[in-house]
Design a protein around this motif. Structure first.
Motif, mmCIF file in Angstrom:
data_model
loop_
_atom_site.group_PDB
_atom_site.id
_atom_site.type_symbol
_atom_site.label_atom_id
_atom_site.label_comp_id
_atom_site.label_asym_id
_atom_site.label_seq_id
_atom_site.Cartn_x
_atom_site.Cartn_y
_atom_site.Cartn_z
ATOM 1 N N TYR A 69 7.511 14.606 5.162
ATOM 2 C CA TYR A 69 6.122 14.152 5.262
ATOM 3 C C TYR A 69 5.260 14.855 4.212
ATOM 4 C CZ TYR A 69 1.626 12.975 7.489
ATOM 5 O OH TYR A 69 0.360 12.503 7.745
ATOM 6 N N PHE A 70 5.453 16.154 4.051
ATOM 7 C CA PHE A 70 4.684 16.918 3.067
ATOM 8 C C PHE A 70 4.955 16.400 1.655
ATOM 9 C CE2 PHE A 70 4.025 20.479 0.160
ATOM 10 C CZ PHE A 70 2.753 20.887 0.518
ATOM 11 N N ARG A 71 6.231 16.173 1.330
ATOM 12 C CA ARG A 71 6.576 15.640 0.006
ATOM 13 C C ARG A 71 5.895 14.304 -0.238
ATOM 14 N NH1 ARG A 71 11.840 17.618 1.163
ATOM 15 N NH2 ARG A 71 12.419 15.555 1.978
ATOM 16 N N TRP A 72 5.891 13.488 0.806
ATOM 17 C CA TRP A 72 5.274 12.176 0.652
ATOM 18 C C TRP A 72 3.776 12.306 0.362
ATOM 19 C CZ3 TRP A 72 5.791 7.314 -0.449
ATOM 20 C CH2 TRP A 72 4.732 6.445 -0.190
ATOM 21 N N LYS A 73 3.073 13.033 1.199
ATOM 22 C CA LYS A 73 1.621 13.109 1.065
ATOM 23 C C LYS A 73 1.187 13.824 -0.213
ATOM 24 C CE LYS A 73 -0.070 11.062 4.737
ATOM 25 N NZ LYS A 73 -1.001 9.916 4.664
ATOM 26 N N GLU A 74 1.895 14.870 -0.592
ATOM 27 C CA GLU A 74 1.401 15.719 -1.681
ATOM 28 C C GLU A 74 2.012 15.405 -3.045
ATOM 29 O OE1 GLU A 74 -1.122 17.066 -0.846
ATOM 30 O OE2 GLU A 74 -0.891 17.209 1.314
ATOM 31 N N PHE A 75 3.092 14.619 -3.081
ATOM 32 C CA PHE A 75 3.716 14.323 -4.368
ATOM 33 C C PHE A 75 3.963 12.830 -4.573
ATOM 34 C CE2 PHE A 75 4.950 18.676 -3.269
ATOM 35 C CZ PHE A 75 4.497 19.351 -4.401
ATOM 36 N N GLN A 76 4.668 12.198 -3.647
ATOM 37 C CA GLN A 76 5.037 10.798 -3.855
ATOM 38 C C GLN A 76 3.848 9.850 -3.773
ATOM 39 O OE1 GLN A 76 8.253 11.604 -0.828
ATOM 40 N NE2 GLN A 76 9.372 10.087 -2.041
ATOM 41 N N LEU A 77 2.978 10.049 -2.792
ATOM 42 C CA LEU A 77 1.800 9.183 -2.675
ATOM 43 C C LEU A 77 0.864 9.346 -3.868
ATOM 44 C CD1 LEU A 77 0.292 7.055 -1.077
ATOM 45 C CD2 LEU A 77 -0.693 8.877 0.346
#
Length: 374
Positions: A69-77
């Motif tokens: 979830y953190f990777r998604w919000k802070e990098f992928q999104l």
């Protein structure tokens, strides 16, 4: 105008937030606006099928989910924002990226439970999640919430640094054919049961409801049943399922208080169509989806006088004092005895439910999106 809609959270979303995201995604496609182009980060149906982080999990699995979830919000999104260059980013799960973004943000914060009810959450997780929420509130952000009650609660806990708008959501669109076999499966008669649908979170007050129902049966001799549909609370701190199960056994009501777990949409639809009334005793809600959902089926609704539920019911329900078992009992007896009241609540409820249509839900978003771009 280009809008990016973040649907990552659908891989774990449950109950209210899941309904919110799914119905909003459907609505954006069903009711398009000529000036707005929507881009979804994920196809809703495919993301719902992702089982990677669903079901019982070990500590390692839960940690892996939080890292994902953190990777998604802070990098992928943020990378998708760079790729698609939207004018607006919609994050429907409380959290927007902490990174600076060149677009406006509409961040949906459904309620203020993290601030109001800290005892219901693991301390470390609550601290971490609140930090994610606050770090994402930056730049051109507008907060969207579900009721005036939630707005007031958020202002008390977040302040007024960012504008907060209220958009009433719509309930789940139960389009599946009714599955009438659920009546024989659960040994139910039409008009022979009170209904509640939702998790067994402590704040839902299902222990209170079970005790009130036991007294209702004792005083009236009614053969009606109480049907509690749904699964355990979302954490050990919040879960009242074992306590409700034990109470039912203690009271000797295994044949009259039923806890069938989660059911299919077709079964839920049949249960709404056949219930005597809906009971919603929750002590705290940001919105209360079951109220307009039940009212749409013409069910009389008994609900606590919690502020969000009073707002959503709009005078079309039968309120009782929150947490007051005796008052709930009296309202159940009143509804049992007064057919004119049942008919009146049914008619008022159908009218009130029309205020929570999918089209109104989507058009309210269109207005805010276009206003923010003016």
């Amino acid at each position: 105008m280009k809008v990016l809609f973040d649907l990552q959270y659908l891989n774990v979303a449950s109950t209210g937030i899941k309904t919110y995201m799914v119905e909003l995604a459907k609505g954006f496609r069903k009711y398009p606006h000529p000036e707005i182009e929507f881009i979804f980060t994920h196809e809703p149906d495919e993301q719902l099928k992702d089982e990677s982080f669903k079901g019982p999990q070990s500590k390692i699995q839960r940690l892996n989910y939080h890292l994902d979830y953190f990777r998604w919000k802070e990098f992928q999104l943020p990378d998708l924002v760079k790729k698609y260059k939207p004018d607006v980013l919609i994050c429907p799960d409380f959290v927007s990226p902490a990174a600076s973004l060149p677009c406006r943000r509409l961040t949906i914060i459904h309620d203020a439970f993290f601030w109001q009810m800290p005892q219901n959450y693991p301390r470390w997780w609550r601290k971490y999640f609140l930090s994610l929420i606050k770090k994402g509130l930056k730049e051109q952000t507008e907060i969207i919430t579900t009721t005036e009650y939630s707005k007031k609660s958020l202002l008390e806990n977040l302040g007024d640094d960012f504008p907060i708008s209220v958009i009433y959501q719509c309930p789940k669109s139960l389009k599946s054919p009714s599955e009438l076999g659920v009546f024989s499966k659960l040994n139910l008669e039409k008009q022979g049961y009170y209904l509640h649908i939702g998790t067994f979170d402590k704040r839902k007050q299902l222990l209170l409801l079970t005790n009130a129902f036991a007294e209702f049966v004792k005083q009236t001799g009614s053969d009606k049943k109480l049907l509690l549909v749904g699964g355990p609370g979302q954490s050990d701190q919040m879960n009242d399922f074992p306590k409700v199960e034990a109470l039912i056994q203690e009271l000797g009501l295994e044949e009259q208080v039923l806890i069938p777990g989660y059911l299919s949409d077709g079964e839920i639809k049949s249960l709404y169509e056949g219930a005597f009334a809906y009971v919603f005793p929750s002590e705290n809600e940001g919105f209360g989806i079951p109220i307009p959902e039940a009212m749409g089926f013409g069910l009389p609704v008994i609900h606590s006088d919690q502020k969000a539920l009073m707002e959503v019911a709009g005078g079309a329900g039968l309120p009782f004092q929150t947490g007051n078992q005796q008052d709930l009992l009296e309202k159940m007896i009143l509804l049992e005895q007064d057919s004119a009241l049942r008919q009146s609540l049914s008619e008022k409820g159908k009218i009130r439910s029309a205020d929570f249509s999918p089209q109104k839900f989507v058009e309210a978003f269109h207005q805010i999106i276009l206003k923010s771009g003016s």
